[in-house]
Scaffold this motif. Structure first.
Motif, PDB file in Angstrom:
ATOM      1  N   PRO A 149     -15.483  -1.484   5.104  1.00  0.00           N
ATOM      2  CA  PRO A 149     -16.267  -0.348   4.618  1.00  0.00           C
ATOM      3  C   PRO A 149     -16.122   0.866   5.544  1.00  0.00           C
ATOM      4  O   PRO A 149     -15.703   0.742   6.693  1.00  0.00           O
ATOM      5  CB  PRO A 149     -17.698  -0.884   4.663  1.00  0.00           C
ATOM      6  CG  PRO A 149     -17.697  -1.868   5.797  1.00  0.00           C
ATOM      7  CD  PRO A 149     -16.311  -2.476   5.796  1.00  0.00           C
ATOM      8  N   ASP A 150     -16.504   2.020   5.013  1.00  0.00           N
ATOM      9  CA  ASP A 150     -16.567   3.280   5.755  1.00  0.00           C
ATOM     10  C   ASP A 150     -15.221   3.677   6.355  1.00  0.00           C
ATOM     11  O   ASP A 150     -15.158   4.227   7.440  1.00  0.00           O
ATOM     12  CB  ASP A 150     -17.641   3.199   6.851  1.00  0.00           C
ATOM     13  CG  ASP A 150     -18.107   4.566   7.316  1.00  0.00           C
ATOM     14  OD1 ASP A 150     -17.895   5.555   6.583  1.00  0.00           O
ATOM     15  OD2 ASP A 150     -18.682   4.646   8.421  1.00  0.00           O
ATOM     16  N   GLY A 151     -14.140   3.397   5.625  1.00  0.00           N
ATOM     17  CA  GLY A 151     -12.808   3.639   6.159  1.00  0.00           C
ATOM     18  C   GLY A 151     -12.062   4.778   5.499  1.00  0.00           C
ATOM     19  O   GLY A 151     -12.509   5.372   4.516  1.00  0.00           O
ATOM     20  N   ILE A 152     -10.894   5.023   6.068  1.00  0.00           N
ATOM     21  CA  ILE A 152      -9.969   6.037   5.561  1.00  0.00           C
ATOM     22  C   ILE A 152      -8.566   5.445   5.643  1.00  0.00           C
ATOM     23  O   ILE A 152      -8.216   4.805   6.640  1.00  0.00           O
ATOM     24  CB  ILE A 152     -10.003   7.324   6.435  1.00  0.00           C
ATOM     25  CG1 ILE A 152     -11.381   7.980   6.376  1.00  0.00           C
ATOM     26  CG2 ILE A 152      -8.904   8.295   6.007  1.00  0.00           C
ATOM     27  CD1 ILE A 152     -11.543   9.131   7.373  1.00  0.00           C
ATOM     28  N   TYR A 153      -7.778   5.665   4.596  1.00  0.00           N
ATOM     29  CA  TYR A 153      -6.366   5.288   4.645  1.00  0.00           C
ATOM     30  C   TYR A 153      -5.586   6.388   3.940  1.00  0.00           C
ATOM     31  O   TYR A 153      -5.859   6.694   2.777  1.00  0.00           O
ATOM     32  CB  TYR A 153      -6.106   3.942   3.973  1.00  0.00           C
ATOM     33  CG  TYR A 153      -4.701   3.445   4.224  1.00  0.00           C
ATOM     34  CD1 TYR A 153      -4.411   2.637   5.311  1.00  0.00           C
ATOM     35  CD2 TYR A 153      -3.656   3.812   3.378  1.00  0.00           C
ATOM     36  CE1 TYR A 153      -3.124   2.195   5.556  1.00  0.00           C
ATOM     37  CE2 TYR A 153      -2.361   3.381   3.610  1.00  0.00           C
ATOM     38  CZ  TYR A 153      -2.105   2.567   4.701  1.00  0.00           C
ATOM     39  OH  TYR A 153      -0.827   2.140   4.937  1.00  0.00           O
ATOM     40  N   ILE A 154      -4.645   6.973   4.636  1.00  0.00           N
ATOM     41  CA  ILE A 154      -3.836   8.065   4.100  1.00  0.00           C
ATOM     42  C   ILE A 154      -2.404   7.567   3.936  1.00  0.00           C
ATOM     43  O   ILE A 154      -1.785   7.116   4.904  1.00  0.00           O
ATOM     44  CB  ILE A 154      -3.870   9.296   5.027  1.00  0.00           C
ATOM     45  CG1 ILE A 154      -5.318   9.784   5.178  1.00  0.00           C
ATOM     46  CG2 ILE A 154      -2.956  10.399   4.488  1.00  0.00           C
ATOM     47  CD1 ILE A 154      -5.511  10.828   6.259  1.00  0.00           C
ATOM     48  N   LEU A 155      -1.901   7.653   2.715  1.00  0.00           N
ATOM     49  CA  LEU A 155      -0.526   7.276   2.414  1.00  0.00           C
ATOM     50  C   LEU A 155       0.262   8.553   2.137  1.00  0.00           C
ATOM     51  O   LEU A 155       0.024   9.233   1.135  1.00  0.00           O
ATOM     52  CB  LEU A 155      -0.481   6.340   1.199  1.00  0.00           C
ATOM     53  CG  LEU A 155       0.895   5.893   0.736  1.00  0.00           C
ATOM     54  CD1 LEU A 155       1.633   5.126   1.840  1.00  0.00           C
ATOM     55  CD2 LEU A 155       0.780   5.050  -0.531  1.00  0.00           C
ATOM     56  N   ARG A 156       1.159   8.864   3.035  1.00  0.00           N
ATOM     57  CA  ARG A 156       1.988  10.072   2.902  1.00  0.00           C
ATOM     58  C   ARG A 156       3.101   9.837   1.871  1.00  0.00           C
ATOM     59  O   ARG A 156       3.574   8.705   1.712  1.00  0.00           O
ATOM     60  CB  ARG A 156       2.613  10.432   4.248  1.00  0.00           C
ATOM     61  CG  ARG A 156       1.608  10.738   5.317  1.00  0.00           C
ATOM     62  CD  ARG A 156       1.144  12.135   5.148  1.00  0.00           C
ATOM     63  NE  ARG A 156       0.087  12.434   6.092  1.00  0.00           N
ATOM     64  CZ  ARG A 156      -0.753  13.397   5.930  1.00  0.00           C
ATOM     65  NH1 ARG A 156      -0.667  14.174   4.877  1.00  0.00           N
ATOM     66  NH2 ARG A 156      -1.694  13.630   6.806  1.00  0.00           N
ATOM     67  N   PRO A 157       3.532  10.893   1.192  1.00  0.00           N
ATOM     68  CA  PRO A 157       4.593  10.745   0.192  1.00  0.00           C
ATOM     69  C   PRO A 157       5.843  10.050   0.737  1.00  0.00           C
ATOM     70  O   PRO A 157       6.437   9.216   0.050  1.00  0.00           O
ATOM     71  CB  PRO A 157       4.891  12.191  -0.228  1.00  0.00           C
ATOM     72  CG  PRO A 157       3.597  12.902  -0.009  1.00  0.00           C
ATOM     73  CD  PRO A 157       3.005  12.273   1.222  1.00  0.00           C
ATOM     74  N   ASP A 158       6.211  10.351   1.958  1.00  0.00           N
ATOM     75  CA  ASP A 158       7.422   9.745   2.537  1.00  0.00           C
ATOM     76  C   ASP A 158       7.265   8.248   2.821  1.00  0.00           C
ATOM     77  O   ASP A 158       8.243   7.558   3.052  1.00  0.00           O
ATOM     78  CB  ASP A 158       7.803  10.462   3.837  1.00  0.00           C
ATOM     79  CG  ASP A 158       8.265  11.889   3.592  1.00  0.00           C
ATOM     80  OD1 ASP A 158       8.590  12.236   2.427  1.00  0.00           O
ATOM     81  OD2 ASP A 158       8.301  12.665   4.565  1.00  0.00           O
ATOM     82  N   ASP A 159       6.036   7.750   2.831  1.00  0.00           N
ATOM     83  CA  ASP A 159       5.785   6.345   3.153  1.00  0.00           C
ATOM     84  C   ASP A 159       5.534   5.467   1.926  1.00  0.00           C
ATOM     85  O   ASP A 159       5.295   4.268   2.065  1.00  0.00           O
ATOM     86  CB  ASP A 159       4.587   6.236   4.092  1.00  0.00           C
ATOM     87  CG  ASP A 159       4.828   6.947   5.423  1.00  0.00           C
ATOM     88  OD1 ASP A 159       5.996   6.956   5.875  1.00  0.00           O
ATOM     89  OD2 ASP A 159       3.852   7.485   5.990  1.00  0.00           O
ATOM     90  N   VAL A 160       5.575   6.062   0.732  1.00  0.00           N
ATOM     91  CA  VAL A 160       5.232   5.321  -0.491  1.00  0.00           C
ATOM     92  C   VAL A 160       6.170   4.135  -0.698  1.00  0.00           C
ATOM     93  O   VAL A 160       5.707   3.017  -0.973  1.00  0.00           O
ATOM     94  CB  VAL A 160       5.229   6.250  -1.714  1.00  0.00           C
ATOM     95  CG1 VAL A 160       5.164   5.452  -3.016  1.00  0.00           C
ATOM     96  CG2 VAL A 160       4.070   7.221  -1.633  1.00  0.00           C
ATOM     97  N   ASP A 161       7.476   4.334  -0.580  1.00  0.00           N
ATOM     98  CA  ASP A 161       8.430   3.243  -0.843  1.00  0.00           C
ATOM     99  C   ASP A 161       8.171   2.048   0.068  1.00  0.00           C
ATOM    100  O   ASP A 161       8.123   0.908  -0.396  1.00  0.00           O
ATOM    101  CB  ASP A 161       9.870   3.721  -0.686  1.00  0.00           C
ATOM    102  CG  ASP A 161      10.289   4.635  -1.831  1.00  0.00           C
ATOM    103  OD1 ASP A 161       9.617   4.642  -2.878  1.00  0.00           O
ATOM    104  OD2 ASP A 161      11.318   5.333  -1.674  1.00  0.00           O
ATOM    105  N   SER A 162       8.005   2.284   1.349  1.00  0.00           N
ATOM    106  CA  SER A 162       7.768   1.160   2.271  1.00  0.00           C
ATOM    107  C   SER A 162       6.393   0.530   2.029  1.00  0.00           C
ATOM    108  O   SER A 162       6.232  -0.671   2.205  1.00  0.00           O
ATOM    109  CB  SER A 162       7.925   1.602   3.722  1.00  0.00           C
ATOM    110  OG  SER A 162       6.960   2.594   4.049  1.00  0.00           O
ATOM    111  N   PHE A 163       5.414   1.324   1.619  1.00  0.00           N
ATOM    112  CA  PHE A 163       4.078   0.805   1.312  1.00  0.00           C
ATOM    113  C   PHE A 163       4.136  -0.152   0.135  1.00  0.00           C
ATOM    114  O   PHE A 163       3.514  -1.216   0.149  1.00  0.00           O
ATOM    115  CB  PHE A 163       3.132   1.965   1.008  1.00  0.00           C
ATOM    116  CG  PHE A 163       1.732   1.558   0.655  1.00  0.00           C
ATOM    117  CD1 PHE A 163       0.812   1.243   1.633  1.00  0.00           C
ATOM    118  CD2 PHE A 163       1.324   1.496  -0.680  1.00  0.00           C
ATOM    119  CE1 PHE A 163      -0.496   0.872   1.312  1.00  0.00           C
ATOM    120  CE2 PHE A 163       0.024   1.132  -1.014  1.00  0.00           C
ATOM    121  CZ  PHE A 163      -0.892   0.810  -0.017  1.00  0.00           C
ATOM    122  N   LEU A 164       4.881   0.254  -0.905  1.00  0.00           N
ATOM    123  CA  LEU A 164       4.982  -0.576  -2.105  1.00  0.00           C
ATOM    124  C   LEU A 164       5.777  -1.832  -1.825  1.00  0.00           C
ATOM    125  O   LEU A 164       5.538  -2.883  -2.355  1.00  0.00           O
ATOM    126  CB  LEU A 164       5.600   0.200  -3.261  1.00  0.00           C
ATOM    127  CG  LEU A 164       4.753   1.347  -3.799  1.00  0.00           C
ATOM    128  CD1 LEU A 164       5.530   2.145  -4.825  1.00  0.00           C
ATOM    129  CD2 LEU A 164       3.466   0.816  -4.401  1.00  0.00           C
TER     130      LEU A 164
END
Length: 164
Positions: A149-164
């Motif tokens: 809870p009470d968190g933040i997660y930022i996914l940058r456009p350049d990191d989408v492929d590795s995130f997926l």
């Protein structure tokens, strides 16, 4: 693809209130803070939400109430107060109404999100939320669940492929 002349890539924020119904009940009933609280129907209903204290016992949303009662019999079981949840939700939505485009005014998303979270806490009387940021809605939703809870997660456009 964004224009090279646009210094701000498109970022979508998804704000998710942490165990919203249960958190409202704990705020309204200070004696319930720190205790497992489960919101849902009667014995035949399902869990709408459970406080983080109840989740430690394996209780989660959409679980049959009979299972929740078996897993966490010491919990405080509440049918819920729809009117109160709508009231608090309205405050949150009013506070967020002007959030679109704020990055251009307040700078990077790393500075904007804490300001939004602080505003939500202020208008709700202290409730927390988790925020996910990503270039598309469904990824922003996934990101809002990562640091609960009470968190933040930022996914940058350049990191989408590795995130997926």
């Amino acid at each position: 693809m964004r224009s090279l002349s646009d210094p701000f890539p498109r970022i979508i924020l998804h704000l998710d209130m942490d165990a919203f119904f249960a958190s409202v009940e704990q705020m309204d009933h200070p004696e319930w803070r720190g205790k497992p609280v489960i919101i849902g129907g009667e014995t035949r209903g399902v869990v709408s939400t459970a406080s983080y204290e109840a989740r430690r016992f394996g209780v989660h949303s959409a679980m049959p109430m009979t299972t929740a009662r078996r897993l966490c019999p010491q919990a405080i079981f509440v049918r819920g107060n729809r009117r109160r949840y709508v009231e608090i939700s309205g405050r949150i939505m009013a506070a967020l109404q002007d959030a679109t485009g704020l990055e251009r005014l307040f700078g990077p998303v790393e500075q904007l999100i804490p300001a939004i979270k602080a505003r939500v806490r202020e208008v709700t009387g202290g409730l927390t939320c988790s925020v996910g940021a990503a270039p598309v809605k469904f990824l922003a939703k996934i990101c809002s669940d990562i640091n609960k809870p009470d968190g933040i997660y930022i996914l940058r456009p350049d990191d989408v492929d590795s995130f997926l």
